[in-house]
Scaffold this motif. Structure first.
Motif, PDB file in Angstrom:
ATOM      1  N   UNK B 255       0.855  -1.189   0.000  1.00 39.30           N
ATOM      2  CA  UNK B 255       0.000   0.000   0.000  1.00 39.30           C
ATOM      3  C   UNK B 255       0.883   1.228   0.000  1.00 39.30           C
ATOM      4  N   UNK B 256       0.377   2.296  -0.610  1.00 37.34           N
ATOM      5  CA  UNK B 256       1.046   3.587  -0.452  1.00 37.34           C
ATOM      6  C   UNK B 256       0.528   4.168   0.857  1.00 37.34           C
ATOM      7  N   UNK B 257       1.427   4.454   1.768  1.00 34.85           N
ATOM      8  CA  UNK B 257       1.018   5.053   3.041  1.00 34.85           C
ATOM      9  C   UNK B 257       1.353   6.538   3.024  1.00 34.85           C
ATOM     10  N   UNK B 258       0.388   7.335   3.422  1.00 30.81           N
ATOM     11  CA  UNK B 258       0.644   8.769   3.548  1.00 30.81           C
ATOM     12  C   UNK B 258       1.262   8.983   4.925  1.00 30.81           C
ATOM     13  N   UNK B 259       2.447   9.540   4.954  1.00 26.78           N
ATOM     14  CA  UNK B 259       3.160   9.691   6.221  1.00 26.78           C
ATOM     15  C   UNK B 259       3.471  11.172   6.425  1.00 26.78           C
ATOM     16  N   UNK B 260       2.502  11.877   6.999  1.00 31.32           N
ATOM     17  CA  UNK B 260       2.617  13.331   7.120  1.00 31.32           C
ATOM     18  C   UNK B 260       3.348  13.733   8.406  1.00 31.32           C
TER      19      UNK B 260
END
Lengths: 313, 360
Positions: B255-260
């Motif tokens: 999965x592409x994880x959004x890591x803000x």
């Protein structure tokens, strides 16, 4: 176009048709009794979360029974929330349109609250109960490959038709919807009839909602019905309060939506895709216009639809 | 429900914080208050969940120096204005508005509160006290495209999108270009469903793409519904925004994880030490904003290696999927051999590359 291709597309159509058919049948009975309940979307969401929650909670210990319990919970959840609406409009004579809209909003919020502990969980889809050879067979899947809810929805079409048109209770329900004061004056309890109709409508909407959370995408997510309750409402009008036409309308909606997806995925654009997307709504407008133009006794619309029952007035 | 989850605790805390702020708006001077406006519920296991994880990271890293509050389920219409304004009135000195549709609302409220700093996610309008930030999701899509190009037997890959906005166009093109590097005949079937979240429609669209020959479907909408369909059909897909493997243990390749988190911490620190300025940030794999869920064990080793090579290429800056020659859908050469599309041009990209099939 191969036969397998058509079968697969047909299965998608059935998946899109069933929930709005269930909710629409319930709402049809409610409206036939003279009550307009606009809260279908909220009741569907409550049904969806109740069905999922029960199935998830008991699914590990009782995998065979849990989904059936889930369906009952969905029906009960939908019916209870509908009865709350019923109390407000029948006992307190609140405005049905406003109360129905409030129920739609309330259902969205309540389902989110109940569902808090259940986001991110999954259950086994409530699929076909026939043997695998039939349920997944190349041709037999067209008949045997669906969730029991699909057969239930199809069976309810003639059942509701028979009830409304061929039974004494159905006749009374229609009488209450056409002229509540007359029905009251010859001794029928308008309130009781309407309570029963409202509860039935809520139960059917709840089961329709459970089709989302237990069959199509077996999970709970807030607002997962994504507006199907409103489509079901429009469908009842589109069908002119007739069960056969409701089935045809729901199927028509399913076909339109599937065609839209196939057109998009095929890079095929006879008309802009937005037109496909707007089609159900356009059809509703067309249907409403047609119904209002056909002035012979206002089509099939119940004469007391949406009006409060005030026997002493 | 007897279990008090971490989430309900936080919620109670946030509600209490809101109440206390109404009662005593100017106390607690040594702490800065940071507000977050969220599109969905924090339990969506996708977009909003990722932003909330980042908020928790700020809490953890900066501890006593900050206090964070958030509002969930904020619509992308005029009703966002009073929500953002309330946060500013409560004393928030830094407010993150975490969806594209809050752009004009953020700008408007920012003009009313010049002392408050705003951070708007994925937009392009800035002001002296409004910064923007975004993530190069398309770099992640290049990894997914590489995996798809190698693992798709039919060579037809489905892409379920929301709207034709640059973020989605970039994702589709990145996926197509990277898949074609592994399989020159790879095609993308794109379906845009005009919504970010509509599980039944996402499911129906996934069934449709499977029926039209796709054996891998990537999603650029927010629900795990499509993965559940792929799981039932024993095909493959990817999580969107967060690790969704628990919804589809077999089908979920990665999965592409959004890591803000790092960005949020950095901006909070900048506010604390007075170095905050209005900036435009577009980070990707290199900066750690785009991360990946663990690879599924069904992925062959050579596919894992190829995926890792793309990630490494982005880490050290030696790879860019938008390097010419690139042809558009009609076969016209749009980017010459060796040329690279600039970030400014990517941000407004509105055409699809060769091999993308779509109606719009």
């Amino acid at each position: 176009m191969s036969i397998d291709f058509i079968i697969a597309a047909f299965i998608t159509v059935v998946g899109l048709t069933t929930p709005i058919l269930l909710a629409g049948l319930g709402e049809l009975v409610v409206e036939k009794s003279g009550v307009l309940n606009l809260g279908v979307e909220g009741m569907m969401l409550i049904g969806a979360v109740c069905g999922f929650a029960l199935t998830y909670t008991y699914g590990f210990d009782y995998p065979g029974i849990a989904p059936w319990g889930g369906i009952l919970a969905a029906a009960a959840g939908g019916a209870l929330s509908a009865l709350l609406f019923g109390f407000l409009v029948l006992e307190l004579n609140s405005n049905q349109v406003a109360t129905g809209l409030a129920l739609a909003i309330f259902g969205t919020g309540l389902s989110s609250l109940i569902g808090q502990g259940f986001t991110g969980m999954i259950i086994t889809p409530f699929g076909s109960i026939f043997p695998d050879a039939l349920a997944t067979g190349r041709y037999s899947q067209v008949i045997f490959g669906y969730s029991p809810l699909v057969y239930f929805a199809l069976a309810m079409v003639p059942a509701v038709h028979w009830f409304l048109n061929r039974t004494r209770a159905g006749l009374i329900l229609r009488a209450v919807g056409e002229n509540d004061l007359s029905a009251h004056s010859i001794g029928y309890s308008v309130k009781q009839v309407r309570y029963a109709a409202i509860a039935f409508g809520g139960a059917m909407a709840g089961i329709g909602g459970a089709y989302f959370s237990m069959v199509i995408t077996p999970m709970w997510a807030e607002k997962m019905t994504a507006g199907r309750g409103w489509i079901a409402l429009a469908l009842v009008v589109f069908a002119g309060w007739r069960t056969g036409r409701l089935l045809a309308g729901a199927f028509f909606f399913g076909v339109l939506m599937t065609l839209e997806l196939y057109a998009k995925a095929s890079g095929f654009s006879l008309v802009p895709s937005e037109v496909w997307a707007a089609m159900p709504y356009l059809m509703t407008v067309v249907a409403l216009t047609l119904i209002s133009r056909r002035e012979t006794a206002g089509g099939n619309a119940p004469a007391c639809l949406g009006k409060p029952f005030l026997p002493t007035a | 429900m007897a279990n008090i989850s971490r989430r309900t605790l936080i919620k109670t805390g946030a509600a209490a914080a809101t109440l206390s702020a109404i009662g005593a708006p100017v106390l607690a001077a040594d702490k800065i208050k940071i507000g977050y406006v969220f599109l969905g519920p924090i339990g969506d296991y996708g977009w909003t969940w990722a932003h909330n994880q980042a908020r928790l990271m700020v809490d953890k890293e900066l501890g006593d120096k900050v206090e964070t509050v958030y509002v969930e389920n904020v619509n992308e219409d005029a009703s966002a204005i009073p929500v953002i304004r309330d946060l500013a009135k409560q004393g928030c000195k830094l407010i993150f508005t975490t969806s594209y549709g809050y752009m004009d609302q953020t700008i408007q409220v920012a003009s009313e509160f010049p002392d408050v700093k705003f951070e708007h996610c994925t937009g392009y309008k800035r002001a002296a006290n409004v910064a923007t930030y975004n993530s190069k999701f398309h770099e992640g899509r290049a990894v997914l495209g590489t995996i798809s190009g190698m693992m798709s037997k039919s060579g037809t890959i489905g892409y379920l999108g929301s709207y034709k906005v640059p973020e989605v166009v970039l994702g589709v093109n990145s996926m197509a270009l990277s898949a074609q590097k592994k399989n020159p005949n790879a095609k993308i079937k794109l379906v845009l469903i005009d919504s970010w979240f509509d599980p039944p429609k996402e499911a129906a669209a996934t069934q449709t793409m499977i029926n039209l020959g796709c054996d891998i479907v990537a999603t650029h909408t927010d629900s795990p519904g499509p993965l559940q369909i792929l799981e039932q059909k024993k095909l493959y897909g990817f999580g969107q925004g967060a690790d969704m493997s628990k919804f589809a243990p077999h089908a979920h390749l990665t999965a592409i994880e959004d890591y803000w988190g790092p960005y949020y911490v950095q901006r909070a620190k900048a506010l604390l030490d007075g170095s905050w300025t209005s900036t435009d940030t577009w980070d990707g794999i290199k900066e750690g904003t785009v991360r990946f869920a663990p690879y599924n064990k069904v992925m062959p080793d050579d596919v894992k290696a190829a995926a890792d090579a793309i990630r490494k290429g982005y880490m050290d800056g030696t790879y860019n999927v938008f390097t010419g020659p690139i042809y558009d859908q009609d076969g016209k050469l749009r980017v010459k051999e060796g040329e690279v599309i600039s970030d400014a041009d990517l941000a407004v990209m509105d055409w699809f590359v060769k091999g993308v099939e779509t109606a719009s």
